[in-house]
Design an enzyme around this catalytic site. Structure first.
Site, short mmCIF file in Angstrom:
data_model
loop_
_atom_site.label_atom_id
_atom_site.label_comp_id
_atom_site.label_asym_id
_atom_site.label_seq_id
_atom_site.Cartn_x
_atom_site.Cartn_y
_atom_site.Cartn_z
N ALA A 47 54.49 42.41 40.73
CA ALA A 47 55.81 42.40 39.91
C ALA A 47 56.22 41.05 39.21
O ALA A 47 56.77 41.10 38.15
CB ALA A 47 56.96 41.93 41.01
N GLY A 48 54.75 40.33 38.42
CA GLY A 48 54.72 39.10 37.73
C GLY A 48 54.49 39.86 36.39
O GLY A 48 54.45 41.15 36.08
N MET A 79 51.92 39.31 34.13
CA MET A 79 50.54 39.84 34.06
C MET A 79 50.53 41.22 34.93
O MET A 79 49.64 42.67 33.91
CB MET A 79 49.66 39.43 33.89
CG MET A 79 49.31 37.77 32.84
SD MET A 79 49.16 38.81 31.58
CE MET A 79 47.11 39.23 31.94
N GLY A 83 42.02 37.76 37.55
CA GLY A 83 42.29 36.23 36.39
C GLY A 83 43.07 34.87 36.84
O GLY A 83 43.78 34.48 36.23
N THR A 141 44.51 31.94 38.08
CA THR A 141 43.02 30.01 37.79
C THR A 141 43.75 29.05 38.81
O THR A 141 44.42 29.41 39.33
CB THR A 141 43.67 29.82 36.27
OG1 THR A 141 45.03 29.16 36.46
CG2 THR A 141 42.90 31.06 35.78
N HIS A 148 51.39 26.31 27.72
CA HIS A 148 51.41 27.59 28.34
C HIS A 148 53.19 27.37 28.83
O HIS A 148 53.53 26.13 28.63
CB HIS A 148 50.71 27.49 29.51
CG HIS A 148 48.85 28.11 29.56
ND1 HIS A 148 48.27 27.03 29.02
CD2 HIS A 148 48.50 29.32 29.84
CE1 HIS A 148 47.05 28.04 28.93
NE2 HIS A 148 47.41 29.38 29.08
N LYS A 194 53.69 28.23 34.25
CA LYS A 194 52.60 28.42 35.20
C LYS A 194 51.96 27.29 35.96
O LYS A 194 52.52 26.01 35.79
CB LYS A 194 51.24 27.81 33.43
CG LYS A 194 49.92 28.08 34.15
CD LYS A 194 48.84 28.17 33.22
CE LYS A 194 47.33 27.90 33.78
NZ LYS A 194 47.11 28.86 33.91
#
Length: 278
Positions: A15-16, A18, A111, A113, A167, A171
């Site tokens: 749902a994000g 990305m 992906g 981090t 960013h 984030k």
């Protein structure tokens, strides 16, 4: 043409922002098959992954928060190639997500981090023992890989360098994994950067950024309106050399994501960085 069955793909963090891009990219790839969409947000439970991602037609893949049952389901399908899970979740959960996937024989493409060096090493050891491929990629943009290669080339001629990463303000981790990786790549050259010319005093703690590998400073910016941006700034007497990469749309990451999904099946260990599979 090939008669090989498509690769089963689970998207974790579906749902994000990305995650939705990955759903669209996987749905449009004929050699891939979206079989699962995981997200812990209660708001999106049972919604169709295709509709959530903005596709014109539903994919008949409901969003669920049950990761382990989905891993078990895909692992038990002997008629399909080994499954792949693409993880764009959160630093607090990604380590456990990867270990669970490897335990089921599902190949992680990560992906997210925020993993510590110790966690990455532990996952590498776990993947080695399981002979299971795993890709951890701080940045899936091919343009960013080119920036890093240009920075490596420039570092032969400059002794002073700093990194600025910018960013969006949602984030969770700082500095970004991409900035840390860039500093690591430069640090692996065996050169010490930024020799001290004066004794610096920070009037505010952190004003000069964080110090990464071989004396390279990283500065982090978080603002609404940004997506993902990075500058590597080299300095020498009478000149400044700046390398910059800007992301204007998350679609730029999808060629790298699709490449990673296809490449991870042939791996038997953990590989870190997109440049390793190009």
């Amino acid at each position: 043409m090939t008669n090989q069955a498509p690769i089963p793909v689970i998207v974790n963090g579906a749902a994000g922002k990305m995650g939705r891009e990955v759903i669209k990219a996987v749905a449009q790839a004929p050699d891939l098959n979206l079989v699962g969409a995981i997200d812990h947000s209660l708001e999106h439970q049972d919604k169709d992954a295709g509709e959530l991602a903005g596709l014109s037609e539903p994919l008949e893949v409901p969003i669920t928060n049950q990761l382990e049952p989905m891993l078990g389901y895909v692992a038990g399908d002997r008629q399909s190639p080994p499954g792949v899970i693409v993880d764009f979740t959160h630093p607090d959960s990604v380590y456990d997500n990867i270990r669970s996937a490897i335990a089921y024989g599902i190949r992680p493409v990560v992906g997210t981090t925020g993993l510590s060096p110790e966690q990455i090493q532990d996952l590498a050891d776990f993947a080695d023992k399981a002979s299971t491929g795993c890709l951890i990629i701080p940045n899936f943009s091919i343009g960013m890989v080119l920036l890093q290669q240009a920075a490596i080339a420039a570092s032969k001629y400059f002794d002073h360098v700093e990194i600025i990463e910018l960013h969006h303000n949602q984030k969770a981790d700082a500095p970004s994994g991409t900035a840390i990786q860039t500093a690591q790549l430069l640090g692996e050259l065996g050169k010490t950067f930024n020799p001290a010319l004066v004794e610096e005093t920070e009037k505010l703690p952190g004003a000069r950024g964080s110090i990464a590998d071989e004396g390279i400073r990283i500065h982090s910016v978080r603002l609404p309106g940004l997506i993902a941006h990075q500058e590597v700034i080299f300095g020498a007497a009478g000149q400044i050399y700046t390398l910059r990469h800007d992301t204007s749309d998350r679609a730029c990451y999808m060629p790298g994501v699709l490449l990673a999904i296809r490449k991870v099946l042939a791996l038997k260990s953990l590989v870190y960085g997109l440049e390793k599979i190009l």
